[in-house]
Design a protein around this motif. Structure first.
Motif, PDB file in Angstrom:
ATOM      1  N   HIS A 361       0.835  -1.192   0.000  1.00  0.00           N
ATOM      2  CA  HIS A 361       0.000   0.000   0.000  1.00  0.00           C
ATOM      3  C   HIS A 361       0.876   1.251   0.000  1.00  0.00           C
ATOM      4  O   HIS A 361       1.914   1.298   0.663  1.00  0.00           O
ATOM      5  N   VAL A 382      -1.832  -6.797   4.258  1.00  0.00           N
ATOM      6  CA  VAL A 382      -0.898  -5.665   4.321  1.00  0.00           C
ATOM      7  C   VAL A 382       0.493  -6.172   4.697  1.00  0.00           C
ATOM      8  O   VAL A 382       0.686  -6.733   5.777  1.00  0.00           O
ATOM      9  N   ILE A 385       3.255  -0.579   4.315  1.00  0.00           N
ATOM     10  CA  ILE A 385       2.606   0.669   3.907  1.00  0.00           C
ATOM     11  C   ILE A 385       3.666   1.760   3.824  1.00  0.00           C
ATOM     12  O   ILE A 385       4.384   2.002   4.795  1.00  0.00           O
TER      13      ILE A 385
END
Length: 397
Positions: A361, A382, A385
């Motif tokens: 992300h 995830v 990030i």
């Protein structure tokens, strides 16, 4: 400027705060172009690390452009740099031995007593990671002050995008040092607990150092799949008993080396882990140490245990008898990032190491609080990030 600030357990906010200023001649001010949320940041988010204060700026994985320098900085305005998460002077006893995370001068004098009381001796300073490690403002912000800028940051050549080199700040050197501490020999079987960012880089590093087999252990399917892409065999601890599986896979001998990349928030419905969770929730304990216990019990006699994972306090139920009777070696510690950065940068430029696979992300800095919650709650989806100050919401992915 805008920055992500800590206000308590599961409470982080993007606030307007004062811009950083040059305080010492060796300082530099960096305009952040990329900064990442680290798995160890979740320990702060979950309230496990002591001496945090409301308003502290988080973040220790970052890079950017030099915009201001003190008179003794060796950086030049306009240079792109990656900044190591450890803050070290470069000239004390430990720094001259390239043990930068043990620097004697990385902590301000006012903070050294905290670390002295907790750990016997103070360690180096860390960006954005509690007052026990210096109380330094972190890099999940538009700008950051970098102490000892003549020692820490590495200059990035033009033409190399941030995504390829950002993780030189922490997790790539940490995964590499984890494998190095495991003293891997050609033909070794290496077991890695945890397929988060550090664990995945440890898997990649172990193969580069000559391991014949790497066995990765986790319970998130997507992370196990990433480990398999590097050639690792995998164990899902929710589907198999890890110790039994490792014994079967190694002919009853156990792995030559074990790497604990999990740390103080170990998951899993195991008797010791449930008891640890009860003690943590009732403030009678600090760490959930299931993974390091399991690594010690599974490692072959005369083997090596490497522990890059973060632990914060005291542990009980530690299998000291097994550790001694089996003749194991344990190496651990915060990463000596400055020592590893040049060689790892060359490896990235020569395409021997891939880092971009990890990014799942990209989000604007303004969405950092949402990013923390997403990372905390969706660890299968995830993996990493990256926050970008100034990114338009439409560019987020």
């Amino acid at each position: 400027m805008r920055a992500l600030t800590w206000h308590g357990k599961h409470d982080v906010r993007v606030d307007t705060v004062d811009d950083p200023e040059i305080l010492n001649p060796r300082d530099a001010i960096i305009k952040i172009t990329s900064t990442a949320i680290c798995g160890s940041d979740l320990h702060l988010y979950d309230g496990y690390i002591p001496t945090m204060q409301a308003g502290d700026i988080l973040g220790h994985e970052f890079m950017g452009e030099v915009v201001e320098t003190g008179p003794k900085s060796t950086l030049i305005k306009g240079q792109r740099v990656v900044v190591p998460f450890t803050i070290a002077c470069g000239s004390c006893f430990h720094c001259t031995k390239h043990q930068y995370s043990a620097c004697d001068n990385g902590l301000p004098a006012d903070n050294q007593d905290i670390a002295q009381a907790a750990y016997g001796q103070p360690m180096s300073g860390l960006f954005g990671y509690s007052h026990m490690t210096g109380g330094y403002a972190g890099g999940q912000a538009e700008y950051v002050r970098v102490p000892f800028s003549d020692v820490g940051p590495i200059v990035i050549p033009n033409g190399i995008e941030d995504d390829k080199v950002l993780f030189l700040s922490d997790i790539l050197p940490t995964g590499w040092m984890a494998a190095e501490n495991a003293q891997i020999e050609p033909g070794d079987t290496v077991a890695v607990w945890g397929c988060g960012p550090v664990g995945l880089f440890a898997v990649q590093s172990a193969f580069l150092m000559g391991a014949e087999r790497v066995i990765a252990i986790d319970h998130f399917p997507h992370r196990l799949e990433l480990a398999r892409k590097f050639g690792a065999e995998t164990i899902n601890f929710e589907e198999s008993k890890t110790y039994d599986a490792l014994m079967e896979m190694t002919g009853g001998i156990g792995p030559d080396a074990c790497i604990d990349s999990v740390g103080l928030e170990a998951h899993g419905f195991f008797a010791d882990n449930v008891w640890d969770q009860i003690k943590v929730s009732t403030f009678t304990g600090t760490d959930r140490t299931h993974s390091i216990r399991q690594a010690i019990l599974a490692c072959r006699k005369g083997g090596r245990v490497s522990m890059p994972a973060v632990y914060g306090g005291f542990a009980d139920k530690f299998p000291l008898g097994a550790f001694m009777e089996k003749g194991l070696t344990l190496k651990t510690g915060q990463t000596h990032v400055q020592h590893y950065m040049p060689a790892l940068l060359n490896a990235i430029m020569e395409e021997k190491i891939d880092t971009t696979f990890l990014i799942s992300h990209r989000m604007p800095l303004e969405q950092a609080a949402e990013g923390y919650k997403l990372f905390h709650d969706k660890q299968n989806e995830v993996t990493k990030i990256v926050l970008k100050p100034g990114m338009d919401l439409a560019q987020a992915a």
